[in-house]
Scaffold this active site. Structure first.
Site, PDB file in Angstrom:
ATOM      1  N   CYS A   1      12.918  30.326  21.093  1.00  0.00           N
ATOM      2  CA  CYS A   1      11.739  30.878  21.761  1.00  0.00           C
ATOM      3  C   CYS A   1      10.770  29.769  22.134  1.00  0.00           C
ATOM      4  O   CYS A   1      10.997  28.591  21.865  1.00  0.00           O
ATOM      5  CB  CYS A   1      11.042  31.890  20.856  1.00  0.00           C
ATOM      6  SG  CYS A   1      10.347  31.149  19.356  1.00  0.00           S
TER       7      CYS A   1
ATOM      8  N   ASP B   1       7.156  10.621  59.854  1.00  0.00           N
ATOM      9  CA  ASP B   1       7.474   9.358  60.508  1.00  0.00           C
ATOM     10  C   ASP B   1       8.271   9.705  61.767  1.00  0.00           C
ATOM     11  O   ASP B   1       8.823  10.805  61.872  1.00  0.00           O
ATOM     12  CB  ASP B   1       8.304   8.500  59.553  1.00  0.00           C
ATOM     13  CG  ASP B   1       8.811   7.236  60.209  1.00  0.00           C
ATOM     14  OD1 ASP B   1       8.021   6.567  60.886  1.00  0.00           O
ATOM     15  OD2 ASP B   1      10.008   6.934  60.060  1.00  0.00           O
TER      16      ASP B   1
END
Length: 862
Positions: free
Chosen positions: A128, A541
Site C-alpha cells: 500500500c 526549431d
C-alpha cells in the site's frame, strides 16, 4: 556575500518534508551565510542552494546536526551549463527565497542521477501507499542516497546517489520488507511475470478456501442454528473458531506476518489494518464462544464468518488487481518481443546460429528475408528494404544498402544482407528504448506526491479513528455496546486500507508512458508526462523539425517546357560542385533518371553561382543579380521565381550563352505532415512559434505556409534559450521542439523539451521527451497522452480520496443515528478490494487511448 539570485545547488539532503523543515535548515545555515534569505531549500528535490564561497563540508555538518542528513552535491554549476552538458545534469533553484522558478522538467532532473549512480531493487512485501512511504524513507536514510522512489505498480525501488547496494537492501529489510538488487532488468521482468502468474493462482485458491468457509458458517448460522452462542451450540462454535483460525493462518497468514514486521519496525500499513480488523473479529468471537457468561446475552454474537470472508474478499481483490496490473506493462513486453533470440554469425568463414547474447562488436551477421535484426550495425554486403515501424513508427519499409545503418528489432522484408555489429546488448537502439520506457514508468510525477504526503500519516490516523469510534460506541452507543464497538472499529480498519491510494498514480503512469512509446514518444520522467498536458505554447526549431533538414529541388520551370534538358544541364554543372544546393540538384536528377550533360571548365563564383562550357557556349547557374549583370534577361521567369521565394525556396536561374533556359527552386522542403501537426496543436488550444537562424524571408514564408502564429528569425542557437525564457516569463508553459543537439540550451530551458530523433538517437539526453519519428505529430500525440494520463490520475486519486473520505465515517457509524445503518465488516472488505480493482481497471482504460491523428496515420499505412 552573493545575493539570492546567485544561489547554486550545493547540498543534497534527506528527511525534509515541509516548510517547517526548510526553516530549520535555513536557521542552521545562517551562521555560515549571514542571512536565511541566502539559503534556498527545495523540499521536493531534497536540495539546498547556497551562494559561492560557503564551506560546503561545514554546511553539510550543520544541516545533518539539524536532523537532515546532508552532503555536498557533485557540482554546483548554474543551469546555464546546459548549453554544454546534458540537460539531465542541470538544475536551477526554486524556492520562496526569490531564486528563479524552475520548470517541471528541471525540477525532476535536479535530483536525477546518472544511470551509473542508480540502484534498482526488487521489493517484496509492499502492499500500500504507507509501505511506499516507509521504503522511500528507509532508502533516503542510507548515506549517499540523494533521491529514492518506490513504484508499487511493479514492486521496484530506485535509489539515486552513491549508496551501497548492501546498505540499501539492509535499509529496506530494516523497514520490514524484502529486497534484492536487479542486475538484469529483462530477466527480472520475466521472473516477476512468472511469479505474478503463480501468485495469482495461489490467491484464487486462498480466496476459494476462506470464502468457502465463510459461506458455510453463514449458512450454518442462519439456516441450521443461530449466530448467537447458547449453551447447546457453544462447543460447535468453539470448533468453528479453531477451524476459522486455521483457515485465517493458511489463507491470510501473510497479512499477520506483514503486520508483525511493520510493528517490529515501528511502522503501520495495510497488513496492520487487515490483521487488526480480522483478528479483532475472531478474538471477540472466540471470547464469546469460550466464556459467554462474561458478556450480556444480547452481545453473544459470533463473527467467525466475517474474519474468513474478509480475508477471502481481499485475496480475491488482490488476485484481480494482480491480473489487471499485468496488462499495464504490455507496452514493454511488446518491445521485448521485438528482440531476436538468435543471430546467424559468420566467424572464420562459417555461419553459425548463436544466442544474441553471444554476439560481439565487429561480428558479421547474415539476415535473410523475413528475419529480425538481432543487433545494431552497418551493412557490408547486399541491399534490402527494412521495416522500421516498430522503432520509428514510419509505415513504409526503408531501402538499405552498403554502409547504411540498421537497428536491432527491425524486420528485413526483402533481400539477404550481411552487416557488421556495431552496438550489441544494452547498447542497441531497441535496448535504449526499453530502458527509457521502464525508467519513465517507474518515475513519479508531482501530482503523485500528494498521495505520498497523505499516506505517510494515513494508517496511524485510521487507527486513531477506529479507536475513537470504538470509544464512542462503547460509551454512548445502544446495547449491545460491546458488539457495536467491535463492529465499528473492525469496519473502519478494513475499509480504510490505502491500497487504492498507493496505486492511483503509478498505474496510470505505467500505462501512459507505455502508450506514448507506442506512438513513438519516449518520456524520460513522470513530471514531463504531467507538464506536457499544461503546454500552451510550442516553440519549434525550423531545420530538421518543421523541414526535412536538407535541401531539395521543389520546383522547376523551363522556358521551352523541357524540364529534362534543364535538369540535365544543371546537373552537369553541379556534379563538379560540393555545395549543398548542388547535391539537391544531383539527387533530383538521379531520382528522375536524368543523365547529366558533360560540362567542362567548371568554375564556382562565390556569392553568384557556377559556370562552365557546354557545346561551345558558357552555361551559368546562379542568382538573378549575377545573370542580369552578365546581360541576360530573366524577366520572363519573374512569376516562377516569385513562387519559389514565397515557398521559402532559393531560385537558381540557368542560362546558356545569352539566353535564359529556366529556373530551378531549391529549398529545405517542409515535411509533408508539419502543417497538419501544427493544425492539431491549434485545435488543442496551443499557440505555435518558430525560432530559427534562417533569414527573415525564409522564416516568414515557412510560417505562412504552415500556419505558425509567430516567428523569430536569424536567432543564434545559443540565443534560442533566451527566447524560451522570455516566453516563460510571460506566463506561458513552454515546450521546445528541436533536434536535441544544436538546440540543447533551449530544450533545457523549456518546461518540456522535445527532441526529434530517428530511432537510433533515442539516447538524446537534452530533452524530457524524445520523438523517435521525424514527424511533428509526435508533439500533439504526447500532449494528448499527457492530458489523458493526468485526467486518469486525477480520477484515480479522486476516487481513492472520496472512497476513504466517505467510507471511513460510514464505517464508523455516522449513518446509524439517522437511518440505523451500521456497515458490516464483510461489506467493508468487499468495498476495500473493489476500490483497488477499480483504480487499476481505470488506469487500464488508457490502453484504449487513440490519438486524434490515428485515422490519418492509418490512411498513410494503407
Amino acid at each position: 556575500m552573493s545575493d539570492a539570485s546567485e544561489l547554486k545547488p550545493a547540498l543534497s539532503i534527506s528527511g525534509a518534508s515541509c516548510q517547517g523543515c526548510a526553516k530549520k535548515i535555513r536557521n542552521a545555515l545562517e551562521p555560515l551565510t549571514g542571512s536565511t534569505e541566502l539559503v534556498g531549500v527545495d523540499i521536493e528535490a531534497q536540495m539546498v542552494a547556497l551562494p559561492d564561497g560557503v564551506d560546503l563540508a561545514e554546511a553539510a555538518r550543520l544541516v545533518t546536526e539539524a536532523g537532515y542528513p546532508a552532503e555536498p552535491v557533485a557540482t554546483s554549476e548554474p543551469a546555464s551549463c546546459c548549453a554544454s552538458k546534458k540537460a539531465s545534469s542541470c538544475s536551477s533553484q526554486s524556492d520562496n527565497t526569490g531564486a528563479p522558478a524552475k520548470s517541471a522538467k528541471e525540477h525532476a532532473q535536479a535530483y536525477e542521477a546518472a544511470d551509473d549512480d542508480q540502484v534498482v531493487l526488487s521489493v517484496s512485501g509492499a502492499t500500500c501507499a504507507s509501505c511506499v512511504a516507509s521504503i522511500e524513507k528507509a532508502l533516503l536514510s542510507v548515506p549517499g542516497v540523494t533521491h529514492a522512489h518506490m513504484n508499487l505498480a511493479d514492486n521496484t525501488a530506485t535509489a539515486n546517489g552513491t549508496g551501497e547496494p548492501d546498505a540499501l537492501i539492509k535499509a529496506v529489510e530494516s523497514a520490514g520488507y524484502g529486497a534484492s538488487v536487479i542486475e538484469d532488468a529483462d530477466a527480472a521482468d520475466d521472473r516477476r511475470q512468472a511469479e505474478d502468474k503463480k501468485q495469482y493462482k495461489v490467491l484464487l485458491v486462498k480466496m476459494a478456501i476462506s470464502l468457502g468457509l465463510g459461506l458455510v458458517l453463514m449458512v450454518w448460522g442462519m439456516g441450521f442454528d443461530t449466530m448467537m452462542v447458547t449453551e447447546a451450540n457453544q462447543l460447535t462454535w468453539i470448533n468453528f473458531g479453531i477451524l476459522t483460525l486455521g483457515v485465517m493462518i493458511a489463507t491470510g497468514g501473510h497479512f499477520f506476518t506483514g503486520a508483525w514486521k511493520a510493528f517490529k519496525h515501528h511502522n503501520a500499513n495495510m497488513d496492520t489494518l487487515i490483521a487488526l480488523g480480522t483478528g479483532t473479529a475472531w478474538l471477540y468471537s472466540m471470547v464469546v464462544s469460550s466464556v459467554p457468561e462474561l458478556l450480556p446475552e444480547m452481545a453473544r454474537h459470533v463473527y467467525f464468518e466475517a474474519s474468513a470472508m474478509i480475508i477471502g474478499l481481499i485475496n480475491l481483490g488482490q488476485a484481480l488487481e494482480l491480473r489487471a496490473k499485468g496488462k499495464t506493462s504490455e507496452a514493454v513486453r511488446r518491445l521485448l518481443d521485438l528482440r531476436a533470440k538468435t543471430a546467424r554469425v559468420i566467424r572464420n568463414g562459417e555461419e553459425q546460429d548463436l544466442p544474441v547474447e553471444q554476439v560481439r562488436k565487429g561480428d558479421h551477421i547474415r539476415v535473410r528475408p523475413g528475419e529480425k535484426l538481432p543487433v545494431d550495425g552497418v551493412i557490408v554486403e547486399g541491399s534490402t528494404r527494412i521495416d522500421e515501424s516498430m522503432l520509428t513508427g514510419e509505415p513504409m519499409p526503408v531501402s538499405k544498402a552498403k554502409d547504411d545503418e540498421v537497428s536491432a528489432g527491425t524486420l528485413n522484408t526483402h533481400g539477404s544482407i550481411i552487416y557488421e555489429a556495431t552496438r550489441v546488448g544494452s547498447e542497441t537502439a531497441l535496448a535504449q528504448i526499453i530502458k527509457l520506457v521502464k525508467k519513465a514508468q517507474g518515475s513519479k510525477p508531482a501530482i503523485g506526491r500528494l498521495a505520498d504526503r497523505i499516506s505517510s500519516v494515513f494508517v496511524p490516523t485510521v487507527m486513531l479513528v477506529a479507536i475513537a469510534a470504538a470509544l464512542v460506541w462503547y460509551n454512548v452507543g445502544p446495547e449491545p455496546a460491546v458488539v457495536h464497538m467491535m463492529i465499528a472499529a473492525t469496519t473502519v480498519l478494513i475499509i480504510a486500507c490505502p491500497c487504492a491510494l498507493g496505486l492511483a498514480t503509478p498505474m496510470s503512469v505505467m500505462v501512459g508512458v507505455g502508450k506514448a512509446a507506442e506512438y513513438g514518444a519516449l518520456i524520460r520522467q513522470g513530471d514531463a508526462l504531467q507538464t506536457a498536458g499544461k503546454i500552451d505554447l510550442v516553440i519549434l526549431d525550423k531545420t530538421g523539425t518543421i523541414t526535412e533538414g536538407h535541401p531539395a529541388v521543389t520546383r522547376m520551370t523551363a522556358v521551352d517546357n523541357n524540364e529534362t534538358t534543364l535538369l540535365a544541364l544543371a546537373a552537369g554543372l553541379e556534379r563538379h560542385s560540393e555545395h549543398p544546393l548542388a547535391e539537391a540538384i544531383l539527387n533530383r536528377a538521379n531520382e528522375d533518371g536524368v543523365e547529366p550533360e558533360t560540362v567542362t571548365d567548371f568554375e564556382a563564383l562565390n556569392g553568384m553561382g557556377v559556370q562552365g562550357q557546354f557545346d561551345g557556349q558558357t552555361v551559368r547557374l546562379g542568382n538573378r543579380r549575377w545573370l542580369e549583370a552578365e546581360g541576360i534577361d530573366v524577366t520572363n521567369l519573374d512569376s516562377a521565381a516569385n513562387t519559389i521565394t514565397e515557398e521559402a525556396g532559393t531560385p537558381l536561374f540557368l542560362a546558356l550563352g545569352a539566353k535564359v533556359l529556366g529556373v530551378i527552386g531549391v529549398a529545405d522542403a517542409i515535411k509533408p505532415d508539419s502543417e497538419a501537426a501544427i493544425r492539431r496543436l491549434h485545435d488543442a488550444g496551443i499557440k505555435v512559434m518558430m525560432v530559427t537562424g534562417d533569414v527573415d524571408a525564409t522564416a516568414k514564408a515557412i510560417a505562412a505556409k504552415t500556419g505558425i502564429d509567430n516567428y523569430r528569425a536569424e536567432v543564434l542557437p545559443e540565443n534560442k534559450a533566451e527566447v524560451v525564457s522570455e516566453m516563460r516569463g510571460k506566463g506561458y508553459t513552454v515546450a521546445m521542439v528541436g533536434d536535441g543537439i544544436n538546440d540543447a540550451p533551449a530544450l533545457a530551458a523549456a518546461d518540456v523539451g522535445f527532441a526529434i530523433g530517428t530511432g537510433t538517437d533515442v539516447a538524446i539526453e537534452s530533452a524530457a521527451i524524445t520523438l523517435m519519428r521525424g514527424s511533428l505529430h509526435g508533439v500533439p500525440d504526447a500532449i494528448e497522452i499527457s492530458r489523458a494520463t493526468v485526467t486518469n490520475i486525477k480520477q484515480n486519486l479522486f476516487g481513492a480520496f472520496v472512497y476513504n473520505t466517505m467510507g471511513i465515517p460510514v464505517a464508523a457509524g455516522l449513518l446509524y443515528p439517522v437511518w440505523g445503518i451500521l456497515m458490516s465488516p464483510i461489506l467493508a472488505g468487499a468495498a476495500m478490494s473493489l476500490s483497488s480493482v477499480t483504480v487499476v481497471s481505470n488506469a487500464n482504460r488508457l490502453r484504449l487511448f487513440k490519438s486524434s491523428h490515428t485515422p490519418a496515420r492509418q490512411e498513410e499505412r494503407n
